[in-house]
Design a protein around this motif. Structure first.
Motif, PDB file in Angstrom:
ATOM      1  N   GLN A 119       0.842  -1.199   0.000  1.00  0.00           N
ATOM      2  CA  GLN A 119       0.000   0.000   0.000  1.00  0.00           C
ATOM      3  C   GLN A 119       0.875   1.246   0.000  1.00  0.00           C
ATOM      4  O   GLN A 119       1.579   1.517   0.958  1.00  0.00           O
ATOM      5  N   PRO A 120       0.806   2.026  -1.071  1.00  0.00           N
ATOM      6  CA  PRO A 120       1.691   3.184  -1.196  1.00  0.00           C
ATOM      7  C   PRO A 120       1.456   4.271  -0.156  1.00  0.00           C
ATOM      8  O   PRO A 120       2.340   5.075   0.096  1.00  0.00           O
ATOM      9  N   ASP A 121       0.313   4.287   0.468  1.00  0.00           N
ATOM     10  CA  ASP A 121      -0.003   5.342   1.430  1.00  0.00           C
ATOM     11  C   ASP A 121      -0.119   4.816   2.854  1.00  0.00           C
ATOM     12  O   ASP A 121      -0.931   5.290   3.638  1.00  0.00           O
ATOM     13  N   THR A 122       0.680   3.848   3.204  1.00  0.00           N
ATOM     14  CA  THR A 122       0.582   3.249   4.531  1.00  0.00           C
ATOM     15  C   THR A 122       0.972   4.245   5.624  1.00  0.00           C
ATOM     16  O   THR A 122       1.802   5.122   5.414  1.00  0.00           O
ATOM     17  N   HIS A 123       0.339   4.097   6.781  1.00  0.00           N
ATOM     18  CA  HIS A 123       0.649   4.934   7.941  1.00  0.00           C
ATOM     19  C   HIS A 123       0.917   4.038   9.138  1.00  0.00           C
ATOM     20  O   HIS A 123       0.100   3.199   9.477  1.00  0.00           O
ATOM     21  N   SER A 124       2.052   4.224   9.768  1.00  0.00           N
ATOM     22  CA  SER A 124       2.379   3.544  11.018  1.00  0.00           C
ATOM     23  C   SER A 124       3.207   4.500  11.860  1.00  0.00           C
ATOM     24  O   SER A 124       3.915   5.358  11.325  1.00  0.00           O
ATOM     25  N   TYR A 125       3.108   4.343  13.156  1.00  0.00           N
ATOM     26  CA  TYR A 125       3.900   5.156  14.067  1.00  0.00           C
ATOM     27  C   TYR A 125       4.764   4.221  14.886  1.00  0.00           C
ATOM     28  O   TYR A 125       4.266   3.322  15.550  1.00  0.00           O
ATOM     29  N   VAL A 126       6.082   4.441  14.825  1.00  0.00           N
ATOM     30  CA  VAL A 126       7.041   3.603  15.515  1.00  0.00           C
ATOM     31  C   VAL A 126       7.768   4.468  16.540  1.00  0.00           C
ATOM     32  O   VAL A 126       8.211   5.581  16.232  1.00  0.00           O
ATOM     33  N   GLY A 127       7.876   3.943  17.762  1.00  0.00           N
ATOM     34  CA  GLY A 127       8.560   4.672  18.823  1.00  0.00           C
ATOM     35  C   GLY A 127      10.065   4.701  18.606  1.00  0.00           C
ATOM     36  O   GLY A 127      10.612   4.002  17.754  1.00  0.00           O
ATOM     37  N   ARG A 128      10.742   5.483  19.404  1.00  0.00           N
ATOM     38  CA  ARG A 128      12.208   5.590  19.280  1.00  0.00           C
ATOM     39  C   ARG A 128      12.910   4.266  19.516  1.00  0.00           C
ATOM     40  O   ARG A 128      14.009   4.043  19.013  1.00  0.00           O
ATOM     41  N   ASP A 129      12.262   3.382  20.271  1.00  0.00           N
ATOM     42  CA  ASP A 129      12.867   2.079  20.542  1.00  0.00           C
ATOM     43  C   ASP A 129      12.614   1.076  19.414  1.00  0.00           C
ATOM     44  O   ASP A 129      13.032  -0.063  19.490  1.00  0.00           O
ATOM     45  N   THR A 145       0.364  -8.738   5.564  1.00  0.00           N
ATOM     46  CA  THR A 145       0.045  -7.310   5.586  1.00  0.00           C
ATOM     47  C   THR A 145       0.987  -6.608   6.550  1.00  0.00           C
ATOM     48  O   THR A 145       1.621  -7.238   7.382  1.00  0.00           O
ATOM     49  N   GLY A 146       1.020  -5.313   6.454  1.00  0.00           N
ATOM     50  CA  GLY A 146       1.851  -4.502   7.334  1.00  0.00           C
ATOM     51  C   GLY A 146       2.106  -3.170   6.670  1.00  0.00           C
ATOM     52  O   GLY A 146       1.565  -2.882   5.605  1.00  0.00           O
ATOM     53  N   PRO A 147       2.947  -2.354   7.265  1.00  0.00           N
ATOM     54  CA  PRO A 147       3.252  -1.049   6.678  1.00  0.00           C
ATOM     55  C   PRO A 147       4.232  -1.193   5.512  1.00  0.00           C
ATOM     56  O   PRO A 147       5.378  -0.749   5.566  1.00  0.00           O
ATOM     57  N   ILE A 148       3.771  -1.851   4.464  1.00  0.00           N
ATOM     58  CA  ILE A 148       4.604  -2.167   3.301  1.00  0.00           C
ATOM     59  C   ILE A 148       4.210  -1.199   2.187  1.00  0.00           C
ATOM     60  O   ILE A 148       3.223  -1.408   1.490  1.00  0.00           O
ATOM     61  N   ALA A 149       4.979  -0.139   2.033  1.00  0.00           N
ATOM     62  CA  ALA A 149       4.639   0.919   1.078  1.00  0.00           C
ATOM     63  C   ALA A 149       5.138   0.630  -0.334  1.00  0.00           C
ATOM     64  O   ALA A 149       4.660   1.226  -1.283  1.00  0.00           O
ATOM     65  N   ALA A 150       6.095  -0.280  -0.473  1.00  0.00           N
ATOM     66  CA  ALA A 150       6.651  -0.618  -1.781  1.00  0.00           C
ATOM     67  C   ALA A 150       7.226  -2.027  -1.707  1.00  0.00           C
ATOM     68  O   ALA A 150       7.513  -2.528  -0.616  1.00  0.00           O
ATOM     69  N   VAL A 151       7.403  -2.644  -2.859  1.00  0.00           N
ATOM     70  CA  VAL A 151       7.964  -3.993  -2.897  1.00  0.00           C
ATOM     71  C   VAL A 151       9.313  -4.027  -2.184  1.00  0.00           C
ATOM     72  O   VAL A 151       9.626  -4.981  -1.462  1.00  0.00           O
ATOM     73  N   SER A 152      10.109  -2.973  -2.307  1.00  0.00           N
ATOM     74  CA  SER A 152      11.425  -2.926  -1.664  1.00  0.00           C
ATOM     75  C   SER A 152      11.329  -2.911  -0.135  1.00  0.00           C
ATOM     76  O   SER A 152      12.314  -3.177   0.549  1.00  0.00           O
TER      77      SER A 152
END
Length: 163
Positions: free
Chosen positions: A43-53, A135-142
């Motif tokens: 999904q090119p427009d994925t949104h996820s928030y990851v903490g500093r850890d 599934t997951g915050p996968i914005a591109a094949v790379s």
């Protein structure tokens, strides 16, 4: 031939487990992971928030919707994907046109698009007990490998009908 009468989501996507218009921008990529044929949702427009850890604070909307319907986190290095296909999910793949249609339990459309496959992928899928969808915050094949290795992806085994 696949019944095409239930291909489109009617009404707000929020009533189908997805509160974001991002679900309409999904792509599907066929792949092999540790010898298993898989469908990776991109999904090119994925949104996820990851903490500093490095831990995920809020996952993306598609992954959230799929987890609400039975998906489990991928825990590298274990890529065994045990168990039978999840009940009430449906996946149909038409090889001649590469059309892939995936329904959530209850019949709502999760994905309606294309997914090219190779002869090796089709043979592996035919001999498997359903197909694993990732599934997951996968914005591109790379981004597939870093998201999976980073433990930020989920999986669910779907029944797959091919024609």
């Amino acid at each position: 031939m696949t019944d095409r009468s239930n291909r489109r989501v009617e009404g707000s996507p929020a009533t189908h487990g997805a509160g974001s218009p991002q679900i309409g921008r999904l792509g599907a990529q066929s792949a092999q992971l540790a010898g298993h044929p898989v469908i990776v949702m991109v999904q090119p427009d994925t949104h996820s928030y990851v903490g500093r850890d490095g831990h995920r604070l809020i996952g993306d909307s598609t992954e959230f919707a799929v987890r609400e319907h039975g998906a489990r986190p991928i825990a590298p290095p274990d890529f065994s994907f045990p168990g039978d296909p999840a009940p009430q999910w449906q996946a149909h793949l038409t090889y001649a046109t590469d059309e892939l249609l995936i329904h959530f339990p209850g019949g709502s459309v999760m994905y309606d698009g294309t997914m090219p496959t190779t002869a090796n992928w089709r043979a592996a899928a035919a001999s498997s007990r359903g197909i694993v969808m990732i599934t997951g915050p996968i914005a591109a094949v790379s981004a597939i490998e870093p998201v999976i290795i980073g433990g930020r992806a989920s999986w669910i085994r779907l029944p797959l009908i091919c024609e």
